[in-house]
Scaffold this motif. Structure first.
Motif, short mmCIF file in Angstrom:
data_model
loop_
_atom_site.label_atom_id
_atom_site.label_comp_id
_atom_site.label_asym_id
_atom_site.label_seq_id
_atom_site.Cartn_x
_atom_site.Cartn_y
_atom_site.Cartn_z
N PHE A 149 0.83 -1.20 0.00
CA PHE A 149 0.00 0.00 0.00
C PHE A 149 0.87 1.26 0.00
O PHE A 149 0.63 2.21 -0.73
CB PHE A 149 -0.95 -0.01 1.20
CG PHE A 149 -1.83 1.21 1.24
CD1 PHE A 149 -2.83 1.39 0.29
CD2 PHE A 149 -1.64 2.20 2.20
CE1 PHE A 149 -3.63 2.53 0.30
CE2 PHE A 149 -2.42 3.34 2.21
CZ PHE A 149 -3.43 3.51 1.25
N LYS A 150 1.93 1.19 0.82
CA LYS A 150 2.81 2.36 0.94
C LYS A 150 3.45 2.70 -0.42
O LYS A 150 3.53 3.85 -0.82
CB LYS A 150 3.92 2.03 1.94
CG LYS A 150 4.29 3.19 2.83
CD LYS A 150 4.96 2.67 4.04
CE LYS A 150 6.19 3.49 4.33
NZ LYS A 150 6.98 2.85 5.40
N ARG A 151 3.88 1.66 -1.15
CA ARG A 151 4.59 1.90 -2.41
C ARG A 151 3.67 2.17 -3.59
O ARG A 151 4.02 2.91 -4.49
CB ARG A 151 5.47 0.70 -2.76
CG ARG A 151 6.60 0.46 -1.85
CD ARG A 151 7.75 1.45 -2.17
NE ARG A 151 8.64 1.53 -1.03
CZ ARG A 151 9.50 0.58 -0.71
NH1 ARG A 151 9.60 -0.47 -1.47
NH2 ARG A 151 10.26 0.70 0.35
N THR A 152 2.55 1.46 -3.63
CA THR A 152 1.73 1.50 -4.85
C THR A 152 0.33 2.05 -4.64
O THR A 152 -0.41 2.21 -5.61
CB THR A 152 1.57 0.08 -5.44
OG1 THR A 152 0.84 -0.70 -4.48
CG2 THR A 152 2.89 -0.58 -5.72
N ARG A 153 -0.03 2.30 -3.40
CA ARG A 153 -1.40 2.70 -3.01
C ARG A 153 -2.42 1.61 -3.34
O ARG A 153 -3.61 1.86 -3.45
CB ARG A 153 -1.86 4.04 -3.68
CG ARG A 153 -0.92 5.20 -3.59
CD ARG A 153 -0.29 5.39 -2.27
NE ARG A 153 -1.14 5.93 -1.20
CZ ARG A 153 -0.74 6.03 0.07
NH1 ARG A 153 0.46 5.60 0.44
NH2 ARG A 153 -1.55 6.53 0.97
N ILE A 154 -1.94 0.37 -3.53
CA ILE A 154 -2.88 -0.73 -3.78
C ILE A 154 -3.24 -1.35 -2.43
O ILE A 154 -2.36 -1.77 -1.68
CB ILE A 154 -2.24 -1.82 -4.69
CG1 ILE A 154 -2.01 -1.26 -6.09
CG2 ILE A 154 -3.12 -3.07 -4.75
CD1 ILE A 154 -1.25 -2.20 -7.02
N ARG A 155 -4.55 -1.36 -2.16
CA ARG A 155 -5.01 -1.98 -0.91
C ARG A 155 -5.60 -3.34 -1.30
O ARG A 155 -6.69 -3.41 -1.87
CB ARG A 155 -6.08 -1.06 -0.29
CG ARG A 155 -6.72 -1.57 0.94
CD ARG A 155 -5.86 -1.54 2.17
NE ARG A 155 -5.65 -0.23 2.74
CZ ARG A 155 -4.65 0.03 3.60
NH1 ARG A 155 -3.79 -0.91 3.95
NH2 ARG A 155 -4.50 1.24 4.10
N ALA A 156 -4.83 -4.40 -1.07
CA ALA A 156 -5.26 -5.71 -1.57
C ALA A 156 -5.31 -6.75 -0.45
O ALA A 156 -4.63 -6.62 0.56
CB ALA A 156 -4.29 -6.18 -2.65
N SER A 157 -6.10 -7.78 -0.67
CA SER A 157 -6.08 -8.93 0.23
C SER A 157 -5.13 -9.97 -0.39
O SER A 157 -4.68 -9.79 -1.52
CB SER A 157 -7.48 -9.52 0.35
OG SER A 157 -7.93 -9.92 -0.93
N ILE A 158 -4.86 -11.04 0.34
CA ILE A 158 -3.94 -12.05 -0.20
C ILE A 158 -4.74 -13.31 -0.51
O ILE A 158 -5.52 -13.80 0.32
CB ILE A 158 -2.80 -12.35 0.80
CG1 ILE A 158 -1.95 -11.09 0.99
CG2 ILE A 158 -1.95 -13.51 0.33
CD1 ILE A 158 -0.70 -11.29 1.81
N ARG A 183 -6.27 -6.93 -10.60
CA ARG A 183 -7.19 -5.79 -10.57
C ARG A 183 -7.03 -4.95 -9.30
O ARG A 183 -8.01 -4.47 -8.73
CB ARG A 183 -8.64 -6.25 -10.74
CG ARG A 183 -8.91 -6.87 -12.09
CD ARG A 183 -10.22 -6.46 -12.70
NE ARG A 183 -10.23 -5.10 -13.16
CZ ARG A 183 -11.16 -4.56 -13.97
NH1 ARG A 183 -12.14 -5.30 -14.41
NH2 ARG A 183 -11.11 -3.31 -14.33
N ASP A 184 -5.80 -4.85 -8.83
CA ASP A 184 -5.46 -4.03 -7.67
C ASP A 184 -6.29 -4.41 -6.44
O ASP A 184 -6.52 -3.58 -5.55
CB ASP A 184 -5.69 -2.52 -7.97
CG ASP A 184 -4.74 -2.01 -9.03
OD1 ASP A 184 -3.77 -2.75 -9.35
OD2 ASP A 184 -4.96 -0.90 -9.55
#
Ligand code: FES
Length: 633
Positions: A149-158, A183-184
């Motif tokens: 999230f910090k690097r790409t602003r992608i908030r993802a689950s695993i 899809r981010d």
């Protein structure tokens, strides 16, 4: 002991005569390509072989053989390779006549592909992950998600499947790892170190007759390889209706059809990967398009509702499923996605055609026609879009045509007839000696015969105008001699029969009925169309003027026809490369209205009119300015 081999002459190939196998199956084992347009259904009669030795070791002629081959022909040893089976393993010598040999089959893989901004659903990010220490006790998943999230602003689950390899993947290269997201929204892969230079996907167009797959480098958007094959479901039915009836009649029929197409795709993926030194596990996403029936059968969705009124599909929306769900060999936590369908007979392939043709953004009204066993037609512009589908059948593939064949070596693909002398000029695929006639050739031939007055507007051969080219048959009816025995590969005349002409009239009338119905809905005339996009292999190879002359394409100046090749394949590639394009596809499938031709009160009348050459509007052909009495009835 005598040898138990089947010999294929004059090719000099042989293989073991295995009990219960058809001669066609054994030919494949021996590497002998025999024409089989109907996919072994015993319907096309194109797989003829002549048994020179060992006839008694074969099964008796089937009903299909007695129907397609006269008793004289059967007595001379001719059998259909897809029907004759080994009864007793023995020495069998077969002659494979020239016309039954399949040459190089021209498959259209390319299409016009507008450039799209690269924005694939699968994205790789290289991350430096803060190591776990006694002061930083976060779990590996939290650690990864935070830094992502910090690097790409992608908030993802695993993805739960990733957990097993996660600890090793982030530690192996000193806390440097490559994270793949879909899809981010979801992390689908974590690999040690930097693998950002390898991001691959495959776009697939599942046609009723052929399947084409493209390997795409998703870092550059480049198509790096393509592979194709005949649809492996063909042996279960020549067209989609017969395949759907197979799923209804056979308890496990749907599963069987799904498994053969999945196996087919696995073969294509394997071949694509081999060509580029990759493994199937390197494929992160597969994007599939196809007509609604092909789509449903591939995803294991019951397709029988598509075949019966009111022809409603089970699924319209785009799909995205796990490869394991289908048995597809690729990265196991990747995705198999599809574009949306519109209706039972306008599927994801038509949406894909629409996306790549650009019709949806045109200001003026245009039309897109994708001719296949089923022909999809879309008309409209950026304001409105309407679509329909016509059962044009497999005649353009050469089926049900006496000397019909696919567009492979020796197929007559262009025809010119001199009206004054009756002289016929031919062009064949690969400039080989003529072996038969493919769809573009027969459309040309009919157009030329019509222009020369050798055919009347009802499609009947006119012997008086035929010079010495039209002759009467003993069995009744007449035929046009397209190529004389001396110039053909099989040393027999290649002819076009009255029945062949009727088959093409039926096919072209089905298409023109769709065209006319959509134009009526739009309250426009064909001449109002600013552009006609001709998609698909047949649409690309057929001569546009001939297609207009016989009344298959709308009457527009020929320069308004634009060939866009395998547009369904192009659209699939575009949507694999761009999530924006797949969102657009979803929006278009909602927006597009569907017209069910079977529900149109004027259908029968339109169809009857479209059976004429070119159709009832004969003003373009002063020499044929009358409609026959049969036509007026
Ligand atoms: S493949 Fe044998 S009849 Fe069609």
């Amino acid at each position: 002991m005598t040898e138990q081999l089947v010999h294929f002459q004059p090719l000099g190939r042989k293989t073991e005569a295995r009990k219960g196998k058809t001669l066609l199956e054994l030919a494949r084992d021996a590497g002998v390509s025999i024409e089989s347009i109907c996919g072994s259904a015993g319907k096309c009669g194109k797989c003829k072989v002549i048994v020179r030795t060992g006839a008694s070791a074969l099964s008796s002629p089937t009903d299909s053989e007695t129907k397609l081959l006269s008793s004289d022909v059967l007595r001379n040893g001719v059998r259909l390779a897809c029907q004759a089976r080994i009864r007793v393993p023995s020495r069998i010598v077969l002659e494979v006549p020239e016309e039954s040999r399949r040459g190089h089959h021209r498959l259209l893989a390319s299409g016009v592909e507008p450039e799209v901004k690269l924005q694939p659903a699968v994205r790789k990010s290289l991350l430096s992950i803060p190591p776990a220490t006694l002061k930083d006790l976060r779990a590996d998943d939290d650690r990864l998600i935070d830094v992502l999230f910090k690097r790409t602003r992608i908030r993802a689950s695993i993805h739960p499947g990733v957990h097993g390899s996660l600890p090793d993947a982030i530690r192996r290269k000193e806390w440097t790892a490559t994270v793949t997201t879909f899809r981010d929204a979801e992390v689908i892969q974590v690999e040690p170190g930097d693998t950002t230079d390898e991001v691959f996907g495959v776009a697939v167009d599942i046609g009723t007759t052929k399947v084409v797959a493209y390997l795409i480098d998703l870092r550059t958007g480049e198509t790096v390889a393509n592979e194709s094959m005949p649809n492996p479901q063909i042996p279960f039915g020549e067209d989609l209706m017969s395949r759907i009836s197979y799923t209804i009649k056979e308890p496990e029929g749907g599963k069987r059809l799904q498994s053969v197409i999945v196996d087919g795709l696995n073969t294509l993926i394997q071949k694509l990967c081999e060509r580029k030194g990759l493994q199937p596990e390197d494929i992160l996403e597969v994007m599939v398009v196809g007509n609604t029936a092909m789509h449903h059968l591939f995803f294991g969705i019951p397709a029988h509702h598509v075949a019966a009124a009111p022809y409603a599909p089970v699924v319209r929306a785009s799909l995205s499923v796990s490869p394991g769900h289908l048995g597809l060999d690729m990265y196991p936590f990747g995705r198999v996605s599809s574009l949306p369908n519109v209706a039972g007979f306008v599927g994801a392939d038509a949406v894909s055609d629409l996306v790549s043709s650009g019709l949806y953004k045109d200001e003026k009204i245009g039309m897109m026609i994708d001719i296949g066993t089923n022909t999809e037609i879309i008309a409209g512009n950026r304001e409105k879009l309407i679509s329909c589908s016509c059962a044009s059948g497999p005649a353009f593939e050469g089926a049900h045509i006496k000397y019909g064949m696919r567009a492979s070596t020796g197929a007559v693909e262009r025809v010119w007839v001199d009206p004054a002398s009756g002289e016929v000029l031919l062009r064949t695929v690969d400039d080989a000696q003529p072996r038969g006639i493919c769809g573009s050739g027969i459309v040309d031939a009919i157009s030329e015969m019509f222009k020369a007055g050798m055919l009347d507007s009802a499609g009947r051969l006119v012997p008086a105008a035929g010079k010495d080219r039209i002759r009467k048959l003993k069995t009744g009816g007449s035929e046009f001699v397209l190529a004389r025995a001396a110039e053909t590969a099989m040393k027999e005349d290649i002819t076009i029969t009255q029945h062949d002409i009727q088959e093409i009239q039926l096919a072209k009338a089905a298409i023109f009925t769709g065209v006319a119905t959509l134009m009526k809905k739009l309250k426009l005339r064909c001449s109002d169309l600013s552009r006609v996009y001709a998609a698909g292999a047949f649409g690309t190879y057929v001569d546009a003027s001939s297609a207009i002359n016989i009344g298959m394409y709308p009457d527009v100046p020929v320069e308004r026809i634009k060939f866009i090749g395998n547009a369904a394949g192009s659209g699939a590639r575009m949507c694999l490369k761009s999530t924006k394009m797949r969102d657009l596809a979803e929006e278009l499938s909602h927006k597009m209205k569907y017209v069910e031709l079977a529900g149109e009160p004027s259908f029968q009348n339109e169809f009857a009119q479209a059976m004429f050459l070119p159709h009832r509007d004969l003003s373009r052909f002063p020499n044929h300015g009358h409609v026959s009495a049969r036509g007026k009835a």
